[in-house]
Write a protein that holds these residues in place. Sequence first.
Motif, PDB file in Angstrom:
ATOM      1  N   ALA A   1      43.488  35.699  44.104  1.00  0.00           N
ATOM      2  CA  ALA A   1      42.570  36.708  44.643  1.00  0.00           C
ATOM      3  C   ALA A   1      42.152  37.692  43.549  1.00  0.00           C
ATOM      4  CB  ALA A   1      43.217  37.451  45.808  1.00  0.00           C
ATOM      5  N   ARG A   2      43.103  38.130  42.742  1.00  0.00           N
ATOM      6  CA  ARG A   2      42.774  39.057  41.650  1.00  0.00           C
ATOM      7  C   ARG A   2      41.861  38.388  40.628  1.00  0.00           C
ATOM      8  NH1 ARG A   2      46.274  43.850  40.537  1.00  0.00           N
ATOM      9  NH2 ARG A   2      45.418  43.403  38.512  1.00  0.00           N
ATOM     10  N   MET A   3      42.131  37.126  40.321  1.00  0.00           N
ATOM     11  CA  MET A   3      41.289  36.388  39.382  1.00  0.00           C
ATOM     12  C   MET A   3      39.876  36.229  39.946  1.00  0.00           C
ATOM     13  SD  MET A   3      41.774  32.587  37.774  1.00  0.00           S
ATOM     14  CE  MET A   3      41.590  31.808  39.355  1.00  0.00           C
ATOM     15  N   ASN A   4      39.760  35.944  41.255  1.00  0.00           N
ATOM     16  CA  ASN A   4      38.440  35.812  41.878  1.00  0.00           C
ATOM     17  C   ASN A   4      37.642  37.106  41.784  1.00  0.00           C
ATOM     18  OD1 ASN A   4      38.263  33.142  42.621  1.00  0.00           O
ATOM     19  ND2 ASN A   4      39.277  33.452  44.586  1.00  0.00           N
ATOM     20  N   MET A   5      38.297  38.255  41.975  1.00  0.00           N
ATOM     21  CA  MET A   5      37.594  39.534  41.852  1.00  0.00           C
ATOM     22  C   MET A   5      37.062  39.700  40.432  1.00  0.00           C
ATOM     23  SD  MET A   5      37.657  40.675  44.842  1.00  0.00           S
ATOM     24  CE  MET A   5      38.387  39.626  46.072  1.00  0.00           C
ATOM     25  N   PHE A   6      37.880  39.337  39.445  1.00  0.00           N
ATOM     26  CA  PHE A   6      37.455  39.415  38.051  1.00  0.00           C
ATOM     27  C   PHE A   6      36.277  38.476  37.781  1.00  0.00           C
ATOM     28  CE2 PHE A   6      37.738  37.733  33.725  1.00  0.00           C
ATOM     29  CZ  PHE A   6      37.547  38.903  33.002  1.00  0.00           C
ATOM     30  N   LEU A   7      36.374  37.235  38.236  1.00  0.00           N
ATOM     31  CA  LEU A   7      35.324  36.252  37.980  1.00  0.00           C
ATOM     32  C   LEU A   7      34.004  36.615  38.649  1.00  0.00           C
ATOM     33  CD1 LEU A   7      37.348  32.925  38.273  1.00  0.00           C
ATOM     34  CD2 LEU A   7      36.477  34.001  36.191  1.00  0.00           C
ATOM     35  N   HIS A   8      34.079  37.295  39.793  1.00  0.00           N
ATOM     36  CA  HIS A   8      32.864  37.701  40.510  1.00  0.00           C
ATOM     37  C   HIS A   8      32.427  39.110  40.132  1.00  0.00           C
ATOM     38  CE1 HIS A   8      32.358  34.232  43.188  1.00  0.00           C
ATOM     39  NE2 HIS A   8      33.677  34.139  43.121  1.00  0.00           N
ATOM     40  N   GLU A   9      33.076  39.674  39.103  1.00  0.00           N
ATOM     41  CA  GLU A   9      32.734  40.997  38.565  1.00  0.00           C
ATOM     42  C   GLU A   9      32.790  42.087  39.625  1.00  0.00           C
ATOM     43  OE1 GLU A   9      28.983  40.377  36.622  1.00  0.00           O
ATOM     44  OE2 GLU A   9      29.933  39.333  34.952  1.00  0.00           O
ATOM     45  N   ILE A  10      33.809  42.035  40.459  1.00  0.00           N
ATOM     46  CA  ILE A  10      34.026  43.066  41.478  1.00  0.00           C
ATOM     47  C   ILE A  10      35.151  43.964  40.970  1.00  0.00           C
ATOM     48  CG2 ILE A  10      34.663  43.532  43.860  1.00  0.00           C
ATOM     49  CD1 ILE A  10      33.518  40.765  44.556  1.00  0.00           C
ATOM     50  N   ASP A  11      34.757  45.121  40.439  1.00  0.00           N
ATOM     51  CA  ASP A  11      35.713  46.032  39.818  1.00  0.00           C
ATOM     52  C   ASP A  11      36.339  47.015  40.800  1.00  0.00           C
ATOM     53  OD1 ASP A  11      35.212  44.894  37.316  1.00  0.00           O
ATOM     54  OD2 ASP A  11      33.489  46.205  36.999  1.00  0.00           O
ATOM     55  N   ASN A  12      35.747  47.195  41.961  1.00  0.00           N
ATOM     56  CA  ASN A  12      36.238  48.186  42.912  1.00  0.00           C
ATOM     57  C   ASN A  12      37.074  47.547  44.027  1.00  0.00           C
ATOM     58  OD1 ASN A  12      33.909  46.949  43.684  1.00  0.00           O
ATOM     59  ND2 ASN A  12      32.869  48.777  44.369  1.00  0.00           N
ATOM     60  N   ALA A  13      37.955  46.628  43.626  1.00  0.00           N
ATOM     61  CA  ALA A  13      38.835  45.955  44.588  1.00  0.00           C
ATOM     62  C   ALA A  13      40.289  46.230  44.226  1.00  0.00           C
ATOM     63  CB  ALA A  13      38.585  44.454  44.596  1.00  0.00           C
ATOM     64  N   THR A  14      41.085  46.502  45.237  1.00  0.00           N
ATOM     65  CA  THR A  14      42.517  46.683  45.078  1.00  0.00           C
ATOM     66  C   THR A  14      43.207  45.609  45.903  1.00  0.00           C
ATOM     67  OG1 THR A  14      42.231  49.065  44.841  1.00  0.00           O
ATOM     68  CG2 THR A  14      44.440  48.274  45.359  1.00  0.00           C
ATOM     69  N   ILE A  15      43.891  44.702  45.216  1.00  0.00           N
ATOM     70  CA  ILE A  15      44.604  43.615  45.885  1.00  0.00           C
ATOM     71  C   ILE A  15      46.102  43.824  45.618  1.00  0.00           C
ATOM     72  CG2 ILE A  15      44.841  41.122  46.181  1.00  0.00           C
ATOM     73  CD1 ILE A  15      42.010  42.102  46.710  1.00  0.00           C
ATOM     74  N   GLU A  16      46.872  44.022  46.665  1.00  0.00           N
ATOM     75  CA  GLU A  16      48.293  44.283  46.521  1.00  0.00           C
ATOM     76  C   GLU A  16      49.124  43.063  46.897  1.00  0.00           C
ATOM     77  OE1 GLU A  16      49.686  47.007  45.343  1.00  0.00           O
ATOM     78  OE2 GLU A  16      47.785  48.075  45.137  1.00  0.00           O
ATOM     79  N   TRP A  17      50.250  42.896  46.225  1.00  0.00           N
ATOM     80  CA  TRP A  17      51.199  41.842  46.510  1.00  0.00           C
ATOM     81  C   TRP A  17      52.282  42.442  47.387  1.00  0.00           C
ATOM     82  CZ3 TRP A  17      54.528  39.065  42.252  1.00  0.00           C
ATOM     83  CH2 TRP A  17      55.249  38.018  42.836  1.00  0.00           C
ATOM     84  N   GLU A  18      52.298  42.072  48.657  1.00  0.00           N
ATOM     85  CA  GLU A  18      53.252  42.607  49.626  1.00  0.00           C
ATOM     86  C   GLU A  18      54.495  41.723  49.650  1.00  0.00           C
ATOM     87  OE1 GLU A  18      52.922  45.508  51.199  1.00  0.00           O
ATOM     88  OE2 GLU A  18      51.028  45.726  50.113  1.00  0.00           O
TER      89      GLU A  18
END
Length: 70
Positions: free
Chosen positions: A51-68
Amino acid sequence: MAKLLAPEPGNRLNDPTCGSGSLLIKLAKEVGSDNFSLYGQEVNGSTWALARMNMFLHEIDNATIEWEIL
């Protein structure tokens, strides 16, 4: 689902079981601007990393993905 939610600029969008983040990415594209915040969490470490890699690849900088960790 992203069209049904009808996100607007300025929204804070959350997916508590985000998986690879595809719904969050679709929501970001549906907003049509950079004025939004994405939040997600995932329990599986490999899927969280994806999920974090996908945000990077799609150039979405305003995403917070947490590992619960349970």
